[in-house]
Design a protein around this motif. Sequence first.
Motif, PDB file in Angstrom:
ATOM      1  N   VAL A 151      70.001 -60.274 -42.279  1.00 20.97           N
ATOM      2  CA  VAL A 151      70.703 -61.364 -41.595  1.00 20.97           C
ATOM      3  C   VAL A 151      71.254 -62.356 -42.620  1.00 20.97           C
ATOM      4  CG1 VAL A 151      70.361 -63.414 -40.142  1.00 20.97           C
ATOM      5  CG2 VAL A 151      69.489 -61.198 -39.399  1.00 20.97           C
ATOM      6  N   SER A 152      70.434 -62.693 -43.627  1.00 21.92           N
ATOM      7  CA  SER A 152      70.877 -63.634 -44.671  1.00 21.92           C
ATOM      8  C   SER A 152      72.116 -63.108 -45.386  1.00 21.92           C
ATOM      9  CB  SER A 152      69.753 -63.863 -45.688  1.00 21.92           C
ATOM     10  OG  SER A 152      68.628 -64.434 -45.048  1.00 21.92           O
ATOM     11  N   HIS A 153      72.093 -61.797 -45.699  1.00 23.12           N
ATOM     12  CA  HIS A 153      73.233 -61.190 -46.387  1.00 23.12           C
ATOM     13  C   HIS A 153      74.474 -61.203 -45.498  1.00 23.12           C
ATOM     14  CE1 HIS A 153      75.515 -58.440 -48.894  1.00 23.12           C
ATOM     15  NE2 HIS A 153      75.734 -57.694 -47.817  1.00 23.12           N
ATOM     16  N   LYS A 180      75.904 -64.657 -45.152  1.00 25.91           N
ATOM     17  CA  LYS A 180      76.466 -65.170 -46.406  1.00 25.91           C
ATOM     18  C   LYS A 180      77.872 -64.609 -46.662  1.00 25.91           C
ATOM     19  CE  LYS A 180      73.574 -65.580 -49.758  1.00 25.91           C
ATOM     20  NZ  LYS A 180      72.665 -65.226 -50.880  1.00 25.91           N
ATOM     21  N   THR A 181      78.102 -63.349 -46.271  1.00 22.90           N
ATOM     22  CA  THR A 181      79.384 -62.703 -46.572  1.00 22.90           C
ATOM     23  C   THR A 181      80.580 -63.456 -45.990  1.00 22.90           C
ATOM     24  OG1 THR A 181      78.296 -60.558 -46.721  1.00 22.90           O
ATOM     25  CG2 THR A 181      80.677 -60.535 -46.410  1.00 22.90           C
ATOM     26  N   PRO A 182      80.618 -63.761 -44.683  1.00 23.88           N
ATOM     27  CA  PRO A 182      81.781 -64.525 -44.166  1.00 23.88           C
ATOM     28  C   PRO A 182      81.825 -65.957 -44.693  1.00 23.88           C
ATOM     29  CG  PRO A 182      80.127 -64.207 -42.438  1.00 23.88           C
ATOM     30  CD  PRO A 182      79.718 -63.350 -43.583  1.00 23.88           C
ATOM     31  N   GLU A 235      62.712 -57.358 -43.586  1.00 24.97           N
ATOM     32  CA  GLU A 235      63.965 -56.636 -43.818  1.00 24.97           C
ATOM     33  C   GLU A 235      65.079 -57.201 -42.938  1.00 24.97           C
ATOM     34  OE1 GLU A 235      62.950 -52.610 -43.020  1.00 24.97           O
ATOM     35  OE2 GLU A 235      61.947 -52.289 -44.945  1.00 24.97           O
ATOM     36  N   PHE A 236      64.724 -57.537 -41.700  1.00 29.97           N
ATOM     37  CA  PHE A 236      65.700 -58.106 -40.776  1.00 29.97           C
ATOM     38  C   PHE A 236      66.234 -59.442 -41.305  1.00 29.97           C
ATOM     39  CE2 PHE A 236      66.449 -61.055 -37.209  1.00 29.97           C
ATOM     40  CZ  PHE A 236      67.526 -60.422 -36.616  1.00 29.97           C
ATOM     41  N   MET A 237      65.311 -60.300 -41.761  1.00 28.34           N
ATOM     42  CA  MET A 237      65.725 -61.605 -42.279  1.00 28.34           C
ATOM     43  C   MET A 237      66.599 -61.445 -43.512  1.00 28.34           C
ATOM     44  SD  MET A 237      64.628 -63.732 -40.143  1.00 28.34           S
ATOM     45  CE  MET A 237      65.081 -65.210 -41.031  1.00 28.34           C
ATOM     46  N   LEU A 277      81.105 -64.988 -38.017  1.00 33.06           N
ATOM     47  CA  LEU A 277      79.826 -65.708 -37.982  1.00 33.06           C
ATOM     48  C   LEU A 277      79.324 -65.872 -36.548  1.00 33.06           C
ATOM     49  CD1 LEU A 277      80.100 -68.597 -40.609  1.00 33.06           C
ATOM     50  CD2 LEU A 277      78.393 -66.778 -40.543  1.00 33.06           C
ATOM     51  N   THR A 278      80.264 -66.201 -35.661  1.00 37.30           N
ATOM     52  CA  THR A 278      79.903 -66.357 -34.245  1.00 37.30           C
ATOM     53  C   THR A 278      79.343 -65.047 -33.693  1.00 37.30           C
ATOM     54  OG1 THR A 278      81.642 -68.019 -33.947  1.00 37.30           O
ATOM     55  CG2 THR A 278      80.769 -66.979 -31.959  1.00 37.30           C
ATOM     56  N   ARG A 279      79.993 -63.920 -34.059  1.00 37.30           N
ATOM     57  CA  ARG A 279      79.512 -62.611 -33.587  1.00 37.30           C
ATOM     58  C   ARG A 279      78.117 -62.305 -34.139  1.00 37.30           C
ATOM     59  NH1 ARG A 279      84.837 -61.109 -34.774  1.00 37.30           N
ATOM     60  NH2 ARG A 279      84.175 -60.025 -36.677  1.00 37.30           N
ATOM     61  N   LEU A 280      77.896 -62.660 -35.418  1.00 42.57           N
ATOM     62  CA  LEU A 280      76.578 -62.415 -36.022  1.00 42.57           C
ATOM     63  C   LEU A 280      75.487 -63.219 -35.312  1.00 42.57           C
ATOM     64  CD1 LEU A 280      77.535 -62.410 -39.812  1.00 42.57           C
ATOM     65  CD2 LEU A 280      76.624 -60.476 -38.531  1.00 42.57           C
ATOM     66  N   ILE A 281      75.810 -64.483 -35.013  1.00 40.04           N
ATOM     67  CA  ILE A 281      74.848 -65.335 -34.299  1.00 40.04           C
ATOM     68  C   ILE A 281      74.589 -64.767 -32.905  1.00 40.04           C
ATOM     69  CG2 ILE A 281      74.486 -67.622 -33.296  1.00 40.04           C
ATOM     70  CD1 ILE A 281      76.101 -68.700 -35.746  1.00 40.04           C
TER      71      ILE A 281
END
Length: 247
Positions: free
Chosen positions: A152-154, A157-159, A147-149, A196-200
């Motif tokens: 994370v993929s979603h 992908k959004t930005p 579920e986490f993966m 993206l940087t924040r997500l990483i």
Amino acid sequence: GTLYSVDGDILRLEACKGLCPEFKRKAVIRNMGDGIPGMAAKLKKALTMDISEFPSPPLLPYMTKEGLVSFIGTPLLSKGKVVGAMALGTKKKRIFTQDDLDLLFSIGNVIGIAVENARLYNELKDNLEKLQKTYQELQTLDKMKDEFMSNVSHELKTPLISIKGYGELLYDGKLEGRLDEQKKSLEAIIRNADRLTRLINSILFITRFQTGKIEFRSGPVDIDEIVQISVEDHKNSMTRKNINFEK
């Protein structure tokens, strides 16, 4: 008769037959070498004696009360290890022969093996329950990982969709001469790159969180600004699909 289990240098009364409750209370715990069962356990051999040689003076009155006069004891062995001891008494005077001692010693070995097998069975049962619980926890963790993966993929992908969309507009020259629109497109690209940087960083946060090196800070947020940014990020996609959106 009495039957004891052995725990280190301590004997614990597990079963008692033909003796009064007072004896049970007095004899519930014995030390290695104490009394007939303690001596049999310590010596690892069967032994016999009569009432005149009874080795536990505090318990002698109870033996006399029951009219016991002859005694025999044996260790309970499993693979050479003492796991318990047994003592028997008779109300009729009897001289136990070596055959009697050998027979009781053999019986003690059979009982000892049965006791050890029962202990091992209980340990295996407990270990099996622990393994089943651990397996269920691993299944739960595996599901959480999936579920986490997926999440994370979603989220990644959004930005990327916004960055790609606005980048294509600029690359195709469709905003040529429209400086305001170009600026907005570049702002959207930069904003989503920051996202993206924040997500990483959020993914890296998990590792830091597990090590306890996290400091939380709270503060007010502008909900209207967040909604406006979200609308701007999806504006290009909505335009391509002829979606009219009102905030």
